[in-house]
Design an enzyme around this catalytic site. Structure first.
Site, short mmCIF file in Angstrom:
data_model
loop_
_atom_site.label_atom_id
_atom_site.label_comp_id
_atom_site.label_asym_id
_atom_site.label_seq_id
_atom_site.Cartn_x
_atom_site.Cartn_y
_atom_site.Cartn_z
N ASP A 103 21.24 22.56 -58.47
CA ASP A 103 21.11 23.65 -59.49
C ASP A 103 20.70 24.81 -59.00
O ASP A 103 20.33 24.96 -57.82
CB ASP A 103 20.18 23.15 -60.55
N1 URA Z 1 19.00 16.69 -59.59
C1 URA Z 1 18.98 17.72 -60.44
O1 URA Z 1 18.36 17.48 -61.52
N2 URA Z 1 19.03 18.70 -59.81
C2 URA Z 1 19.66 19.06 -58.85
O2 URA Z 1 19.91 20.19 -58.46
C3 URA Z 1 20.05 18.04 -57.92
C4 URA Z 1 19.45 16.57 -58.43
#
Ligand code: URA
Length: 230
Positions: A103
Site C-alpha cells: 500500500d
Molecule cells: N497488507 C496490507 O494491508 N497492506 C500492505 O501493504 C501489505 C499487506
C-alpha cells in the site's frame, strides 16, 4: 518453437503470466497486426510479431531488484495522477514491474523485475510464499484476538489466518510481527480491522527467503544470480 502467448509475454518481461492474460483480454495485444483476445493463443516467437499497446515486444535480459519501499509511493508501473511510483525509484533502462504490491503508506521489502515467471512463482497462492510484516496497532493486541487470528477468521467469505504472531518487544503489545502466506490486497489491515484494530504502521520485513538486511528506506540493490534461484 510454439509457445503460449501469455508465457511469451511473461518471458519478455512484460508482466506476470496472469497480468499478461489481462492485457490479452483487454485487447491490448496484437499478433502480426491482428488483435488477439483469446487466452491460450499460441505463437511462434521466431516468426510472429507481437505488439502490446502498439509497442513491439522483444526478449530482454532479466534484472532483479530488492527495494526498501518508503512511505508515500504507489506500487504500480505508472500513475494517471503523475504520483511517484516504485519503478521511479530504480535506475534501469529495463521495463521492470513490482512483484505483488504494498500500500501507499506501507514500507519495506518489495521486489521488482522484468521476469514474469519469477514474479508468477512468488505471487501464486499455490506456492505458499511467506510474508512477514511488522505491524503497529492502535491498541494492544488481546490474547483472545491473537488466538482468533492464528486459528482463522472469515475475510471475504474465505477462512484467513496468520501462521505466526509474535511480540518483538517485551511488554509492548501494540507492536506485532505477523507471518502469512496470503498476498491479497490490504490483507494485514483487513485482518486486524475485522477484529476492531487499526493498523497505524506497516512494514514488510521478509518475502519468502528475501530479507532487507541493511537496506535503508528508499534504498535498493540488484539481486545476484545465487539469490534469484527460487
Ligand atoms: N497488507 C496490507 O494491508 N497492506 C500492505 O501493504 C501489505 C499487506
Amino acid at each position: 518453437m510454439i509457445v503460449r502467448l501469455n508465457r511469451y509475454l511473461a518471458e519478455c518481461g512484460v508482466a506476470s503470466r496472469r497480468k499478461a492474460d489481462e492485457f490479452i483480454t483487454e485487447g491490448r495485444v496484437s499478433v502480426n497486426g491482428n488483435i488477439v483476445i483469446e487466452l491460450g493463443t499460441k505463437i511462434n516467437p521466431e516468426q510472429d510479431e507481437i505488439f502490446i499497446d502498439g509497442e513491439k515486444i522483444k526478449l530482454q535480459s532479466k534484472v532483479y531488484f530488492i527495494l526498501n519501499k518508503p512511505k508515500g509511493i504507489i506500487t504500480t508501473t505508472s500513475d494517471d495522477k503523475k504520483r511517484k511510483t516504485v519503478v521511479d525509484l530504480i535506475r534501469t533502462n529495463k521495463k521492470i514491474f513490482p512483484v505483488g504490491r504494498l500500500d501507499f503508506n506501507t514500507t519495506g521489502l518489495l521486489l521488482l523485475t522484468n521476469d514474469g515467471e519469477f514474479s508468477n512463482y512468488l505471487t501464486h497462492p499455490k506456492n505458499g510464499i511467506e510474508r512477514e510484516y511488522e505491524v503497529k496497532l492502535d491498541k494492544e493486541l488481546q490474547k483472545v484476538d491473537r488466538e482468533k487470528l492464528l486459528k482463522g477468521i472469515y475475510l471475504d467469505r474465505r477462512k484467513s489466518k496468520f501462521t505466526n504472531i509474535v511480540f518483538p518487544k517485551r511488554n509492548n503489545f501494540y507492536l506485532v510481527k505477523v507471518t502469512t502466506v496470503e498476498g491479497r490486497n490490504h490483507f494485514v489491515k483487513n485482518m486486524f480491522s475485522k477484529l476492531g484494530y487499526t493498523v497505524k504502521e506497516l512494514h514488510r520485513s521478509r518475502f519468502g527467503k528475501f530479507k532487507l538486511k541493511d537496506l535503508k528506506k528508499g534504498e535498493y540493490r540488484e539481486l545476484n544470480k545465487k539469490e534469484i534461484k527460487i
